[in-house]
Every structure is written in structure tokens, then in C-alpha cells.
Design a protein around this motif. Structure first.
Motif, short mmCIF file in Angstrom:
data_model
loop_
_atom_site.label_atom_id
_atom_site.label_comp_id
_atom_site.label_asym_id
_atom_site.label_seq_id
_atom_site.Cartn_x
_atom_site.Cartn_y
_atom_site.Cartn_z
N THR A 109 0.59 -1.16 -0.01
CA THR A 109 -0.03 0.06 -0.11
C THR A 109 0.97 1.26 -0.17
O THR A 109 2.19 1.01 0.16
CB THR A 109 -0.94 0.30 1.24
N SER A 131 4.32 -0.49 5.17
CA SER A 131 3.11 -1.26 4.73
C SER A 131 3.14 -2.74 5.16
O SER A 131 4.21 -3.56 4.63
CB SER A 131 2.71 -1.23 3.31
N SER A 132 2.21 -3.16 5.91
CA SER A 132 2.38 -4.78 6.32
C SER A 132 2.15 -5.62 5.05
O SER A 132 2.66 -6.87 4.95
CB SER A 132 1.25 -5.04 7.36
N SER A 190 -3.43 -8.93 4.07
CA SER A 190 -3.39 -7.98 5.25
C SER A 190 -4.64 -7.23 5.44
O SER A 190 -5.08 -6.56 4.92
CB SER A 190 -2.12 -7.15 5.27
N ALA A 191 -5.23 -7.62 6.69
CA ALA A 191 -6.79 -6.91 6.74
C ALA A 191 -6.49 -6.58 8.52
O ALA A 191 -5.74 -6.93 9.35
CB ALA A 191 -7.80 -7.99 6.84
N ALA A 192 -7.41 -5.65 8.88
CA ALA A 192 -7.60 -5.21 10.36
C ALA A 192 -8.48 -6.21 10.95
O ALA A 192 -8.72 -5.92 12.12
CB ALA A 192 -7.96 -3.88 10.26
N GLY A 193 -9.11 -7.27 10.34
CA GLY A 193 -9.96 -7.98 11.11
C GLY A 193 -10.00 -9.20 10.42
O GLY A 193 -9.57 -9.54 9.34
N SER A 213 -3.78 -7.45 11.07
CA SER A 213 -2.50 -6.50 11.24
C SER A 213 -2.94 -5.90 12.73
O SER A 213 -1.81 -5.46 13.36
CB SER A 213 -2.47 -5.51 10.10
N SER A 226 -6.97 -5.91 2.65
CA SER A 226 -8.33 -6.03 2.59
C SER A 226 -8.90 -4.45 2.65
O SER A 226 -8.93 -4.01 3.56
CB SER A 226 -8.88 -6.91 3.64
N TYR A 227 -9.48 -3.94 1.59
CA TYR A 227 -9.88 -2.83 1.48
C TYR A 227 -11.52 -2.99 1.31
O TYR A 227 -11.97 -3.54 0.40
CB TYR A 227 -9.64 -1.82 0.38
N HIS A 228 -12.54 -2.65 2.37
CA HIS A 228 -13.84 -2.83 2.12
C HIS A 228 -14.36 -4.36 1.66
O HIS A 228 -15.03 -4.63 0.90
CB HIS A 228 -14.32 -1.73 1.18
N GLY A 229 -13.45 -5.17 2.43
CA GLY A 229 -13.73 -6.57 2.17
C GLY A 229 -13.43 -7.11 0.90
O GLY A 229 -13.67 -8.48 0.42
C1 FMN Z 1 -10.06 2.38 2.41
C2 FMN Z 1 -9.67 1.24 3.34
C3 FMN Z 1 -10.55 0.10 3.66
C4 FMN Z 1 -10.25 -1.10 4.63
N1 FMN Z 1 -11.35 -2.02 4.58
C5 FMN Z 1 -11.22 -3.01 5.53
C6 FMN Z 1 -12.10 -4.00 5.66
O1 FMN Z 1 -13.08 -3.98 5.04
N2 FMN Z 1 -11.92 -4.77 6.74
C7 FMN Z 1 -10.66 -5.03 7.32
O2 FMN Z 1 -10.84 -5.76 8.07
N3 FMN Z 1 -9.99 -4.06 7.17
C8 FMN Z 1 -10.00 -3.01 6.19
N4 FMN Z 1 -9.13 -1.89 6.12
C9 FMN Z 1 -8.02 -1.95 7.07
C10 FMN Z 1 -6.72 -2.77 6.15
O3 FMN Z 1 -7.22 -3.89 5.37
C11 FMN Z 1 -5.60 -2.83 7.15
O4 FMN Z 1 -5.08 -1.65 7.90
C12 FMN Z 1 -4.33 -3.61 6.31
O5 FMN Z 1 -3.58 -4.16 7.28
C13 FMN Z 1 -3.56 -2.52 5.71
O6 FMN Z 1 -2.55 -2.87 5.18
P1 FMN Z 1 -1.00 -2.08 5.11
O7 FMN Z 1 -0.35 -2.04 6.56
O8 FMN Z 1 -0.30 -2.64 3.95
O9 FMN Z 1 -1.38 -0.62 4.71
C14 FMN Z 1 -9.40 -0.89 5.42
C15 FMN Z 1 -8.30 0.15 5.33
C16 FMN Z 1 -8.53 1.33 4.25
C17 FMN Z 1 -7.31 2.20 4.26
#
Ligand code: FMN
Length: 192
Positions: A13, A18-19, A119-122, A153, A82-85
Motif C-alpha cells: 500500500t 506497509s504490512s 493483510s486485514a484489520a479483522g 494486522s 483487504s479494502y472494504h472486504g
Molecule cells: C480504504 C480502506 C478500507 C479498509 N477496509 C477494511 C475492511 O473491510 N476490513 C478490514 O478488516 N480492514 C480494512 N481496512 C484495514 C486494512 O486492511 C488494514 O489496516 C491493512 O493491514 C492495511 O495494510 P497495510 O499495512 O499494508 O497498509 C481498510 C483500510 C482502508 C485504508
């Protein structure tokens, strides 16, 4: 495989450290330590790619580099946040550019192993996005490795400040993926 295998990584990203990019580079580092030639297309290189236009024949140097690297690759590693699933636009744009490989003797990812990471936040979005990536790779004739990796992450925080892998379970998953890429490179090349 008699020659040095070439593994190309795509992922990241625009976020510093970026993770997603660390996921790809971790697997590439293992492949390199076993003798592979590796090349990373991380967040910065991917962000420099224009929005892919299949109806416009001109390509930038960055676009040509990515297409040529995948054309020559024996194995590929792709990671998306994962952006918006789903798969982020940055990663999907890079993958869509590989439409330029359509007329090749070996189109798209044909006959090559592809390691996939998210990589996702959930937890939910990680699994869904990994499944989506697998669908894309199947559509483009690639062979996703059996090992797919989705990290959380926020909860897992798998990387230390210096980018090294903190979590031994995830480190073992990286090892397994690198091994499966190597097996895929050799096994699939025998069928050429
Ligand atoms: C625009 C956007 C949408 C996201 N949508 C989701 C999501 O739907 N579900 C989720 O678990 N995380 C979501 N995230 C969180 C990212 O997936 C998460 O922080 C990821 O680790 C980011 O990777 P990076 O460290 O490479 O930037 C979103 C983040 C952004 C910026």
C-alpha cells in the motif's frame, strides 16, 4: 529446474511500512535465501502505474517492467490489503495490466505457482479477500499455492519495528509458502 528460478512479488500500500508489502518481501527473502532471483513491485512502484486502459496501446516504463517481469517469472507472490472486504484498487490495477500477457504463448500466470497473502484489520475480511484473490488467479490460469496467508494486522502485529517477522507461526507459514512455490516451479516446469 536447472537454472535459477525467478520469483516476482506484487504487493503493498502507500502506507510507510506497509504490512502488505512486508508480507510479500518476507516470502521473497526466503526464496532469495534458497537461491532464487527475486524482484519486488511494492507500494511505491505500484502507485506509479497509471490506471490501466486496455484500449490504449502506449505503456509507461513502469508498466513494461511489471509485464516483462511476470512474463519471465517462474513463480509469483501477490499480497493485497483487504479494502472494504476485497482486493485493493492498487493491486487489482496491477493485475489488470497483466491483460497485456493475454496473447503470450504462456498467457497471464499460466502454469506458474502463485502465493497469495492478505493483510486485514479483522478476521472476516482477510478470509474473504484471500478467496477473492484465489478466484482471480484461477481466472488467469495460475496455480495458487495450497498455503494462503491472511494476517490480522491489528491483533497479530506480526512484524517488528525493523520489519522482521515477530510471530513464529506466521514465519512458519512463510516458509511453507516459499517451499510450495519452489515445488510448483520445478513440478510445473517439467510439464512444459
Ligand atoms: C480504504 C480502506 C478500507 C479498509 N477496509 C477494511 C475492511 O473491510 N476490513 C478490514 O478488516 N480492514 C480494512 N481496512 C484495514 C486494512 O486492511 C488494514 O489496516 C491493512 O493491514 C492495511 O495494510 P497495510 O499495512 O499494508 O497498509 C481498510 C483500510 C482502508 C485504508
Amino acid at each position: 529446474m536447472a537454472r535459477q528460478p525467478r520469483i516476482v512479488g506484487i504487493g503493498g500500500t502507500q502506507r510507510p511500512r506497509s504490512s502488505t508489502e512486508l508480507l510479500v518481501s518476507s516470502v521473497l527473502d526466503i526464496c532469495a535465501s534458497h537461491g532464487a532471483h527475486v524482484e519486488l513491485f511494492g507500494g511505491e512502484r505500484l502507485a506509479a502505474l497509471p490506471h490501466f486502459d486496455p484500449y490504449q496501446p502506449e505503456r509507461t516504463e513502469g508498466e513494461k517492467e511489471l509485464v516483462e517481469a511476470v512474463r519471465r517469472a517462474d513463480g509469483i507472490v501477490i499480497a493485497s490489503p483487504s479494502y472494504h472486504g476485497g482486493v485493493s484498487g492498487l493491486i487489482k490495477n496491477a493485475i489488470d495490466l497483466l491483460e497485456d500477457l493475454r496473447e503470450d504463448e504462456r498467457p497471464y500466470f499460466d502454469g506458474r505457482p502463485v502465493g497469495l497473502l492478505v493483510s486485514a484489520a479483522g478476521w472476516q475480511a482477510g478470509g474473504v479477500t484471500l478467496a477473492a484473490l484465489r478466484g482471480i488467479i484461477h481466472a488467469m490460469r495460475g496455480w495458487p499455492t495450497p498455503m494462503g496467508i491472511a494476517i490480522n494486522s491489528i491483533e497479530q502485529k506480526p512484524f517488528a519495528e525493523d520489519g522482521s517477522v515477530r510471530d513464529p507461526q506466521i514465519a512458519a507459514q512463510f516458509d511453507a509458502m516459499a517451499k510450495q512455490l519452489a515445488i510448483g516451479c520445478v513440478g510445473l516446469s517439467r510439464m512444459d
